[in-house]
Design a protein around this motif. Structure first.
Motif, PDB file in Angstrom:
ATOM      1  N   MET A 121       0.910 -12.309 -11.886  1.00  0.00           N
ATOM      2  CA  MET A 121       2.289 -10.956 -11.955  1.00  0.00           C
ATOM      3  C   MET A 121       2.249 -11.059  -9.987  1.00  0.00           C
ATOM      4  SD  MET A 121       1.697  -8.222 -15.113  1.00  0.00           S
ATOM      5  CE  MET A 121       2.186  -7.289 -13.988  1.00  0.00           C
ATOM      6  N   VAL A 122       0.946 -11.077  -9.949  1.00  0.00           N
ATOM      7  CA  VAL A 122       0.876 -11.990  -8.308  1.00  0.00           C
ATOM      8  C   VAL A 122       1.927 -12.724  -7.778  1.00  0.00           C
ATOM      9  CG1 VAL A 122      -0.004 -11.009  -6.212  1.00  0.00           C
ATOM     10  CG2 VAL A 122      -0.935  -9.938  -8.133  1.00  0.00           C
ATOM     11  N   PHE A 123       1.571 -13.584  -8.206  1.00  0.00           N
ATOM     12  CA  PHE A 123       2.266 -14.467  -7.385  1.00  0.00           C
ATOM     13  C   PHE A 123       3.752 -14.132  -7.558  1.00  0.00           C
ATOM     14  CE2 PHE A 123       4.665 -18.990  -7.800  1.00  0.00           C
ATOM     15  CZ  PHE A 123       3.901 -19.246  -7.323  1.00  0.00           C
ATOM     16  N   ALA A 124       4.348 -13.521  -9.115  1.00  0.00           N
ATOM     17  CA  ALA A 124       6.075 -13.668  -8.786  1.00  0.00           C
ATOM     18  C   ALA A 124       6.884 -12.558  -8.489  1.00  0.00           C
ATOM     19  CB  ALA A 124       5.972 -12.606 -10.442  1.00  0.00           C
ATOM     20  N   ALA A 125       5.619 -11.656  -8.257  1.00  0.00           N
ATOM     21  CA  ALA A 125       6.297 -10.823  -6.601  1.00  0.00           C
ATOM     22  C   ALA A 125       5.923 -10.857  -5.703  1.00  0.00           C
ATOM     23  CB  ALA A 125       5.076  -9.155  -7.085  1.00  0.00           C
ATOM     24  N   LEU A 126       5.363 -11.419  -5.255  1.00  0.00           N
ATOM     25  CA  LEU A 126       4.919 -12.313  -3.595  1.00  0.00           C
ATOM     26  C   LEU A 126       6.127 -13.644  -3.298  1.00  0.00           C
ATOM     27  CD1 LEU A 126       1.404 -13.022  -3.230  1.00  0.00           C
ATOM     28  CD2 LEU A 126       2.712 -11.652  -2.349  1.00  0.00           C
ATOM     29  N   ILE A 127       6.847 -14.430  -4.838  1.00  0.00           N
ATOM     30  CA  ILE A 127       8.197 -15.149  -4.411  1.00  0.00           C
ATOM     31  C   ILE A 127       9.312 -14.402  -5.004  1.00  0.00           C
ATOM     32  CG2 ILE A 127       6.685 -17.343  -5.349  1.00  0.00           C
ATOM     33  CD1 ILE A 127       7.748 -16.905  -8.173  1.00  0.00           C
ATOM     34  N   ALA A 128       8.705 -13.300  -4.905  1.00  0.00           N
ATOM     35  CA  ALA A 128      10.654 -12.792  -5.530  1.00  0.00           C
ATOM     36  C   ALA A 128      10.984 -12.248  -3.857  1.00  0.00           C
ATOM     37  CB  ALA A 128      10.603 -11.079  -6.225  1.00  0.00           C
ATOM     38  N   PRO A 129      11.140 -12.234  -2.863  1.00  0.00           N
ATOM     39  CA  PRO A 129      11.603 -11.685  -1.737  1.00  0.00           C
ATOM     40  C   PRO A 129      12.049 -13.414  -0.990  1.00  0.00           C
ATOM     41  CG  PRO A 129       9.198 -10.878  -1.585  1.00  0.00           C
ATOM     42  CD  PRO A 129       9.548 -11.215  -3.108  1.00  0.00           C
TER      43      PRO A 129
END
Length: 662
Positions: free
Chosen positions: A484-492
């Protein structure tokens, strides 16, 4: 061909399901917009309209994903078939029930030969093993070669690459001689790309086969999956296409392991939710699917779009369009999730044998390049929204596919407007231009909960039903929150790339569809900076402006600007196989069913890759084996369809569907 109308199996309460989902999404969207209206009520009318439009588009998109996940969670929790709502059937498939002929077709274009043909060989081995099991059950069955044939459809243009390709195919033909017929055809050009390649097969040999199973060069399918699909097509003569849920496997890099874990954990549940409300108007993803050949030839021929690329010319994302054309003609198109959702705590047969796999780009740059191709094709679909005779859900698929990328531009617009408003207020220009903090944060919290809910539901479902398939509950929980942290970081990053791609398409800049990168590829700092440096600089500038003019906005916009600031090291280190090994090997995180349950299909594939000869040849002559010629052609035609007019005709049952299945 018998001339009788098809009997369509009913999907209970399908209209009610769709109506309930539409009401839930609409009510959520309206409630969100009412709340935002309270937030922006003190702004000028222009700002209010802009913020409401951008938010309504974004929040409705989130609400649809949220309620779809709720549907999928409920269906999977109850272990129900999302279409029939019956308890999942775990009966083992048998080759004794086959009365049809199926072509397994693999279109390729300059693919790496070892993994490509090792995957195909593993699929064939798995299919043959099930045929042997059927014979051992004591009942006679006709040879599997009478029911399945393999076609490798090459569009490779380079002569040296084609020579190596042919050598591998000849060796494959020799190994399966007398067991399965493997045919090879290479076109002198790649007119129409993949869609043209398959259309060429249909025109030459399609009339000889009841069904065709389409595989990509990186596809893997078990014999159980293939047999179940064929048997379902035989039982239900109204089915035109069955799409499975392919799960990524074999990833080594940190990025690949994150995506592989996320797909294994969330995709089965989300796909079940889609199947629940899409019913018999599902989509086609271009591979790991079975198609009724005669229906495809009669109704799925692709026309050329008027105008020039990128939005005119050949239809690039052909799979969505082919599914819509089949449904328009009256054929059912379904997403079969029962193979995946049949995995149970004490059901090793289902978890290890019913497999539909694929590989994927190993780093963010290659992943984004693939998205660039898909984006151009999906934006073309907006031109087809008014196509004659299309089912409303088919039109929704076209819009849905395009908005999957357009939403990035909408999200970017919303963030820019929010940042401008916060800075404008900080400069003291208009005391009324302020956003009520409590209500703003409350709405933001609700939005984040709805965004994260599908992931948390997937976690809850796996913890309850299959924790052993992910390394145990503790590792599963830790892996999920790390993902979830990784997904949040690559979303932008994906937002920035998609926005840039959309702007390029709107400016008329087209790209050529080339072979997708296969295998593991670690990126250099130079290549990474070349493609992400502008993101890092933009993120630093954005964060600096926010911290200078509005520290509070700087804080709650952190999830957006932080990913951009660390874009370069994030993309670089996530492409590392070493870091991927540390997280999975040493820490035991990001484990998936494919690594914990060790399906025989994947073990066979890994063995074949490691044992493959780079240039197979005859030991006696040290020359390549002789390549068998393709079978005699039977002339057929792919009928090009029109989106300007359509006349519905009565469907007729194909030959295989009219035979008694014993």
């Amino acid at each position: 061909m018998p001339n009788h109308s098809l009997i369509t199996p009913s999907i209970p309460w399908l209209k009610t399901r769709r109506a309930c989902l539409a009401i839930a999404v609409l009510m959520s969207s309206i409630a969100g917009c009412i709340a935002l209206n309270q937030v922006v009520g003190s702004l000028s009318l222009g700002w209010q309209i802009t913020m409401l439009v951008l938010f309504a588009l974004t929040f409705t998109w989130i609400a649809l994903a949220f309620w779809g996940a709720i549907c999928g969670f409920t269906v999977c929790l109850l272990r129900r078939d999302p279409l029939s709502l019956r308890k999942l059937d775990r009966e083992a498939p048998s080759a004794r029930q086959l009365v049809s002929r199926t072509a397994i077709v693999m279109p390729i274009y300059a693919e790496p030969p070892i993994p490509t043909f090792a995957g195909l060989e593993a699929t064939c081995d798995s299919l043959l093993s099930y045929a042997i099991d059927s014979h051992q059950q004591g009942e006679a069955a006709r040879p599997l070669s009478e029911h399945f044939e393999i076609f490798i459809l090459s569009d490779t243009q380079d002569a040296n690459t084609a020579e190596l390709e042919a050598a591998h195919v000849a060796a494959l033909q020799r190994r399966f001689a007398g067991k399965l017929a493997i045919h090879y055809r290479r076109r002198p050009n790649n007119e129409g790309r993949k869609a043209g390649n398959i259309a060429d097969f249909c025109c030459r040999w399609g009339s000889d086969y009841d069904y065709m199973v389409v595989l990509d060069a990186d596809s893997l399918m078990s014999g159980a999956t293939l047999l179940r699909m064929v048997q379902r097509m035989q039982r239900e003569p109204s089915l035109g296409l069955i799409q499975t849920v392919p799960i990524p496997v074999g990833q080594v890099t940190l990025f690949g392991r994150f995506i592989q874990f996320a797909s294994a954990l969330y995709s089965p549940m989300l796909a079940a939710g889609q199947s629940f409300w899409q019913g018999d108007t599902a989509n086609y993803w271009g591979h790991n699917a079975i198609i009724r050949t005669r229906a495809f030839m009669d109704h799925a021929g692709l026309p050329l779009l008027s105008g020039q690329p990128p939005l005119g010319g050949e239809i690039l994302s052909h799979d969505f369009v082919e599914a819509a054309l089949l449904k328009r003609a009256g054929w059912q198109v379904i997403l079969d999730t029962t193979i995946t959702t049949a995995v149970a705590r004490h059901d090793p047969y289902a978890s290890a044998s019913h497999n539909s796999f694929e590989t994927m780009p190993s780093n963010l740059l290659d992943f984004a390049k693939r998205d660039r191709r898909w984006l151009q094709g999906n934006l073309q679909h907006l031109r087809l929204l008014s196509g004659a005779g299309l089912h409303p859900l088919s039109r929704m698929h076209f819009f849905y596919g395009a908005f999957a990328y357009l939403s990035s531009l909408v999200w970017l617009g919303l963030l820019v407007c929010t940042s401008v408003l916060a800075s404008y207020h900080a400069l003291g220009n208009g005391p009324g231009e302020t956003l009520p903090a409590p209500l703003s944060l409350g709405l933001l919290s609700i939005t984040l909960v709805m965004l994260l809910a599908p992931k948390l539901l997937g976690l809850l479902l796996a913890c309850w039903q299959t924790p052993h398939a992910f390394g145990g509950r503790l590792r599963l929980v830790a892996s999920t929150f790390l993902e979830m942290v990784f997904a949040a970081l690559i979303a932008p990053l994906m937002m920035a790339w998609h926005s840039l791609f959309i702007i390029n398409v709107l400016l008329g800049r087209s790209i050529e569809w080339q072979t997708q990168p296969r295998g593991e590829r670690s990126l250099t700092w130079r290549e990474t900076w070349l493609h992400t440096g502008w993101m890092t600089l933009s993120g630093l500038t954005w964060a600096g402006v926010m911290v200078a003019f509005s520290p509070s906005a700087f804080s709650w916009l952190t999830p957006a600007w932080l990913g951009l600031v660390i874009a370069t090291p994030l993309v670089k280190y996530s492409s590392s196989g070493t870091w991927g090994g540390v997280v999975t090997g040493r820490l035991g995180l990001l484990k998936t069913p494919s690594s914990c349950l060790k399906p025989p299909l994947l073990e066979d594939y890994a063995r074949l890759v490691s044992d493959s000869n780079p240039y197979p040849c005859d030991p006696a002559t040290h020359a390549p084996f002789a390549l068998s010629p393709p079978p005699a052609e039977r002339s057929g035609e792919m009928h090009s369809q029109s989106f300007k007019q359509f006349v519905r005709r009565t469907l007729v049952s194909p030959p295989a569907a009219s035979k008694e299945i014993t």
